[in-house]
Design a protein around this motif. Structure first.
Motif, PDB file in Angstrom:
ATOM      1  N   ALA A  24     -19.474   3.530  -9.082  1.00  0.00           N
ATOM      2  CA  ALA A  24     -18.243   3.875  -9.801  1.00  0.00           C
ATOM      3  C   ALA A  24     -17.104   3.890  -8.786  1.00  0.00           C
ATOM      4  O   ALA A  24     -17.304   4.238  -7.618  1.00  0.00           O
ATOM      5  CB  ALA A  24     -18.360   5.239 -10.471  1.00  0.00           C
ATOM      6  N   THR A  25     -15.918   3.497  -9.224  1.00  0.00           N
ATOM      7  CA  THR A  25     -14.739   3.536  -8.368  1.00  0.00           C
ATOM      8  C   THR A  25     -13.730   4.521  -8.939  1.00  0.00           C
ATOM      9  O   THR A  25     -13.625   4.683 -10.159  1.00  0.00           O
ATOM     10  CB  THR A  25     -14.079   2.146  -8.247  1.00  0.00           C
ATOM     11  N   ALA A  26     -12.994   5.175  -8.036  1.00  0.00           N
ATOM     12  CA  ALA A  26     -11.899   6.075  -8.419  1.00  0.00           C
ATOM     13  C   ALA A  26     -10.716   5.666  -7.546  1.00  0.00           C
ATOM     14  O   ALA A  26     -10.718   5.900  -6.345  1.00  0.00           O
ATOM     15  CB  ALA A  26     -12.287   7.524  -8.174  1.00  0.00           C
ATOM     16  N   GLU A  27      -9.737   5.016  -8.154  1.00  0.00           N
ATOM     17  CA  GLU A  27      -8.665   4.407  -7.370  1.00  0.00           C
ATOM     18  C   GLU A  27      -7.296   4.925  -7.773  1.00  0.00           C
ATOM     19  O   GLU A  27      -7.008   5.098  -8.940  1.00  0.00           O
ATOM     20  CB  GLU A  27      -8.686   2.893  -7.556  1.00  0.00           C
ATOM     21  N   SER A  28      -6.477   5.100  -6.748  1.00  0.00           N
ATOM     22  CA  SER A  28      -5.075   5.415  -6.963  1.00  0.00           C
ATOM     23  C   SER A  28      -4.234   4.281  -6.388  1.00  0.00           C
ATOM     24  O   SER A  28      -3.887   3.343  -7.096  1.00  0.00           O
ATOM     25  CB  SER A  28      -4.727   6.763  -6.339  1.00  0.00           C
ATOM     26  N   CYS A  29      -3.989   4.281  -5.086  1.00  0.00           N
ATOM     27  CA  CYS A  29      -3.078   3.293  -4.494  1.00  0.00           C
ATOM     28  C   CYS A  29      -3.553   1.850  -4.648  1.00  0.00           C
ATOM     29  O   CYS A  29      -2.741   0.938  -4.640  1.00  0.00           O
ATOM     30  CB  CYS A  29      -2.839   3.615  -3.020  1.00  0.00           C
ATOM     31  N   THR A  30      -4.851   1.628  -4.781  1.00  0.00           N
ATOM     32  CA  THR A  30      -5.367   0.259  -4.932  1.00  0.00           C
ATOM     33  C   THR A  30      -5.311  -0.213  -6.381  1.00  0.00           C
ATOM     34  O   THR A  30      -5.560  -1.388  -6.648  1.00  0.00           O
ATOM     35  CB  THR A  30      -6.794   0.140  -4.379  1.00  0.00           C
ATOM     36  N   GLY A  31      -4.983   0.660  -7.305  1.00  0.00           N
ATOM     37  CA  GLY A  31      -4.713   0.273  -8.686  1.00  0.00           C
ATOM     38  C   GLY A  31      -5.804  -0.524  -9.372  1.00  0.00           C
ATOM     39  O   GLY A  31      -5.515  -1.351 -10.230  1.00  0.00           O
ATOM     40  N   VAL A 135      -4.303   4.273   8.619  1.00  0.00           N
ATOM     41  CA  VAL A 135      -2.918   3.858   8.441  1.00  0.00           C
ATOM     42  C   VAL A 135      -2.883   2.348   8.657  1.00  0.00           C
ATOM     43  O   VAL A 135      -3.182   1.868   9.749  1.00  0.00           O
ATOM     44  CB  VAL A 135      -1.960   4.581   9.407  1.00  0.00           C
ATOM     45  N   PHE A 136      -2.566   1.621   7.595  1.00  0.00           N
ATOM     46  CA  PHE A 136      -2.535   0.163   7.626  1.00  0.00           C
ATOM     47  C   PHE A 136      -1.094  -0.326   7.791  1.00  0.00           C
ATOM     48  O   PHE A 136      -0.157   0.321   7.333  1.00  0.00           O
ATOM     49  CB  PHE A 136      -3.129  -0.420   6.342  1.00  0.00           C
ATOM     50  N   ALA A 137      -0.949  -1.470   8.411  1.00  0.00           N
ATOM     51  CA  ALA A 137       0.365  -2.075   8.619  1.00  0.00           C
ATOM     52  C   ALA A 137       0.635  -3.128   7.547  1.00  0.00           C
ATOM     53  O   ALA A 137      -0.289  -3.640   6.918  1.00  0.00           O
ATOM     54  CB  ALA A 137       0.431  -2.713  10.003  1.00  0.00           C
ATOM     55  N   GLY A 138       1.906  -3.447   7.382  1.00  0.00           N
ATOM     56  CA  GLY A 138       2.284  -4.524   6.480  1.00  0.00           C
ATOM     57  C   GLY A 138       2.987  -4.017   5.234  1.00  0.00           C
ATOM     58  O   GLY A 138       3.251  -2.828   5.078  1.00  0.00           O
ATOM     59  N   ASP A 139       3.273  -4.976   4.351  1.00  0.00           N
ATOM     60  CA  ASP A 139       3.961  -4.638   3.108  1.00  0.00           C
ATOM     61  C   ASP A 139       2.956  -4.070   2.096  1.00  0.00           C
ATOM     62  O   ASP A 139       1.770  -3.916   2.395  1.00  0.00           O
ATOM     63  CB  ASP A 139       4.693  -5.864   2.550  1.00  0.00           C
ATOM     64  N   ARG A 140       3.453  -3.757   0.914  1.00  0.00           N
ATOM     65  CA  ARG A 140       2.631  -3.137  -0.133  1.00  0.00           C
ATOM     66  C   ARG A 140       1.360  -3.930  -0.405  1.00  0.00           C
ATOM     67  O   ARG A 140       0.260  -3.375  -0.475  1.00  0.00           O
ATOM     68  CB  ARG A 140       3.482  -3.003  -1.403  1.00  0.00           C
ATOM     69  N   GLN A 141       1.497  -5.238  -0.567  1.00  0.00           N
ATOM     70  CA  GLN A 141       0.340  -6.080  -0.863  1.00  0.00           C
ATOM     71  C   GLN A 141      -0.669  -6.049   0.287  1.00  0.00           C
ATOM     72  O   GLN A 141      -1.876  -5.963   0.062  1.00  0.00           O
ATOM     73  CB  GLN A 141       0.795  -7.510  -1.143  1.00  0.00           C
ATOM     74  N   ALA A 142      -0.179  -6.106   1.513  1.00  0.00           N
ATOM     75  CA  ALA A 142      -1.063  -6.092   2.684  1.00  0.00           C
ATOM     76  C   ALA A 142      -1.801  -4.759   2.803  1.00  0.00           C
ATOM     77  O   ALA A 142      -3.005  -4.736   3.100  1.00  0.00           O
ATOM     78  CB  ALA A 142      -0.270  -6.374   3.953  1.00  0.00           C
ATOM     79  N   VAL A 143      -1.103  -3.658   2.567  1.00  0.00           N
ATOM     80  CA  VAL A 143      -1.739  -2.341   2.644  1.00  0.00           C
ATOM     81  C   VAL A 143      -2.835  -2.234   1.588  1.00  0.00           C
ATOM     82  O   VAL A 143      -3.959  -1.796   1.876  1.00  0.00           O
ATOM     83  CB  VAL A 143      -0.695  -1.209   2.470  1.00  0.00           C
ATOM     84  N   ARG A 144      -2.540  -2.670   0.390  1.00  0.00           N
ATOM     85  CA  ARG A 144      -3.535  -2.578  -0.685  1.00  0.00           C
ATOM     86  C   ARG A 144      -4.744  -3.474  -0.398  1.00  0.00           C
ATOM     87  O   ARG A 144      -5.886  -3.057  -0.619  1.00  0.00           O
ATOM     88  CB  ARG A 144      -2.879  -2.923  -2.021  1.00  0.00           C
ATOM     89  N   ALA A 145      -4.515  -4.671   0.095  1.00  0.00           N
ATOM     90  CA  ALA A 145      -5.638  -5.568   0.406  1.00  0.00           C
ATOM     91  C   ALA A 145      -6.512  -4.987   1.518  1.00  0.00           C
ATOM     92  O   ALA A 145      -7.748  -5.037   1.451  1.00  0.00           O
ATOM     93  CB  ALA A 145      -5.120  -6.950   0.797  1.00  0.00           C
ATOM     94  N   GLN A 146      -5.871  -4.428   2.547  1.00  0.00           N
ATOM     95  CA  GLN A 146      -6.632  -3.806   3.628  1.00  0.00           C
ATOM     96  C   GLN A 146      -7.423  -2.602   3.117  1.00  0.00           C
ATOM     97  O   GLN A 146      -8.555  -2.355   3.551  1.00  0.00           O
ATOM     98  CB  GLN A 146      -5.698  -3.383   4.770  1.00  0.00           C
ATOM     99  N   ALA A 147      -6.831  -1.846   2.207  1.00  0.00           N
ATOM    100  CA  ALA A 147      -7.519  -0.682   1.645  1.00  0.00           C
ATOM    101  C   ALA A 147      -8.729  -1.101   0.822  1.00  0.00           C
ATOM    102  O   ALA A 147      -9.794  -0.476   0.921  1.00  0.00           O
ATOM    103  CB  ALA A 147      -6.551   0.145   0.800  1.00  0.00           C
ATOM    104  N   VAL A 148      -8.598  -2.152   0.029  1.00  0.00           N
ATOM    105  CA  VAL A 148      -9.744  -2.656  -0.748  1.00  0.00           C
ATOM    106  C   VAL A 148     -10.860  -3.086   0.201  1.00  0.00           C
ATOM    107  O   VAL A 148     -12.027  -2.715   0.017  1.00  0.00           O
ATOM    108  CB  VAL A 148      -9.312  -3.809  -1.683  1.00  0.00           C
ATOM    109  N   ALA A 149     -10.511  -3.855   1.214  1.00  0.00           N
ATOM    110  CA  ALA A 149     -11.520  -4.323   2.171  1.00  0.00           C
ATOM    111  C   ALA A 149     -12.190  -3.142   2.867  1.00  0.00           C
ATOM    112  O   ALA A 149     -13.426  -3.113   3.021  1.00  0.00           O
ATOM    113  CB  ALA A 149     -10.880  -5.260   3.204  1.00  0.00           C
ATOM    114  N   HIS A 150     -11.409  -2.148   3.271  1.00  0.00           N
ATOM    115  CA  HIS A 150     -11.968  -0.993   3.975  1.00  0.00           C
ATOM    116  C   HIS A 150     -12.887  -0.181   3.052  1.00  0.00           C
ATOM    117  O   HIS A 150     -13.934   0.323   3.491  1.00  0.00           O
ATOM    118  CB  HIS A 150     -10.850  -0.121   4.536  1.00  0.00           C
ATOM    119  N   ALA A 151     -12.501  -0.039   1.798  1.00  0.00           N
ATOM    120  CA  ALA A 151     -13.347   0.670   0.832  1.00  0.00           C
ATOM    121  C   ALA A 151     -14.699  -0.020   0.694  1.00  0.00           C
ATOM    122  O   ALA A 151     -15.751   0.639   0.681  1.00  0.00           O
ATOM    123  CB  ALA A 151     -12.644   0.750  -0.526  1.00  0.00           C
ATOM    124  N   LEU A 152     -14.682  -1.348   0.621  1.00  0.00           N
ATOM    125  CA  LEU A 152     -15.929  -2.113   0.505  1.00  0.00           C
ATOM    126  C   LEU A 152     -16.756  -2.022   1.787  1.00  0.00           C
ATOM    127  O   LEU A 152     -17.984  -1.876   1.735  1.00  0.00           O
ATOM    128  CB  LEU A 152     -15.618  -3.565   0.155  1.00  0.00           C
TER     129      LEU A 152
END
Length: 160
Positions: A24-31, A135-152
């Motif tokens: 199960a996933t529970a997501e906020s910033c990764t939408g 703490v990830f660098a980059g714009d909104r899209q980059a932060v979200r993509a890095q967060a998804v990858a890190h979660a996985l």
């Protein structure tokens, strides 16, 4: 979908399936980005149980049971809230493994001690919860993509 993210999601699926576990996933910033990555993998219904997108504090409390006083005291972007989200995803699903994300993807929203790019993660099983703050660098899209990858990546560490 980023090929690296797809490959991570595929590996997570293999690990869950091999252990007869549901996620199960529970997501906020990764939408819902983690859930999307998971469901991009054919056959994911064998190991993905459900996803919660809890973007507001109220939804974190209503859907996942995150205590409102915890959010008020620690802030929605905290390891404590990420842990509570992950535990809540387990409690409100049939899954045995959960991942939670909560953060500040930007461009606004930074607060003292929590710059844009701050993301807190929780990974839960019935045996307990692990958390991490990045703490990830980059714009909104980059932060979200890095967060998804890190979660996985965290799920893989938990399962392997």
């Amino acid at each position: 979908m980023n090929d690296d993210i797809f490959e991570l999601a595929r590996q997570v699926g293999q690990a869950l399936h091999a252990r007869s576990r549901l996620l199960a996933t529970a997501e906020s910033c990764t939408g819902g980005g983690v859930a999307q990555a998971i469901t991009d993998v054919a056959g994911s219904s064998a190991w993905f149980e459900r996803g919660f997108v809890t973007y507001t504090n109220v939804s974190k409390t209503q859907m996942l049971g995150v205590p409102a006083p915890l959010i008020a005291e620690r802030g929605a972007v905290s390891e404590e809230v990420a842990a509570a989200m992950a535990r809540g995803a387990l409690a409100h699903s049939e899954a045995q493994v959960a991942v939670a994300t909560t953060g500040i993807a930007g461009p606004g929203g930074a607060v003292p001690g929590k710059p844009v790019g701050t993301v807190c993660f929780g990974w839960a099983t019935p045996d307990g919860v692990q958390t991490e703050r990045c703490v990830f660098a980059g714009d909104r899209q980059a932060v979200r993509a890095q967060a998804v990858a890190h979660a996985l990546q965290g799920l893989l560490r938990l399962l392997v």
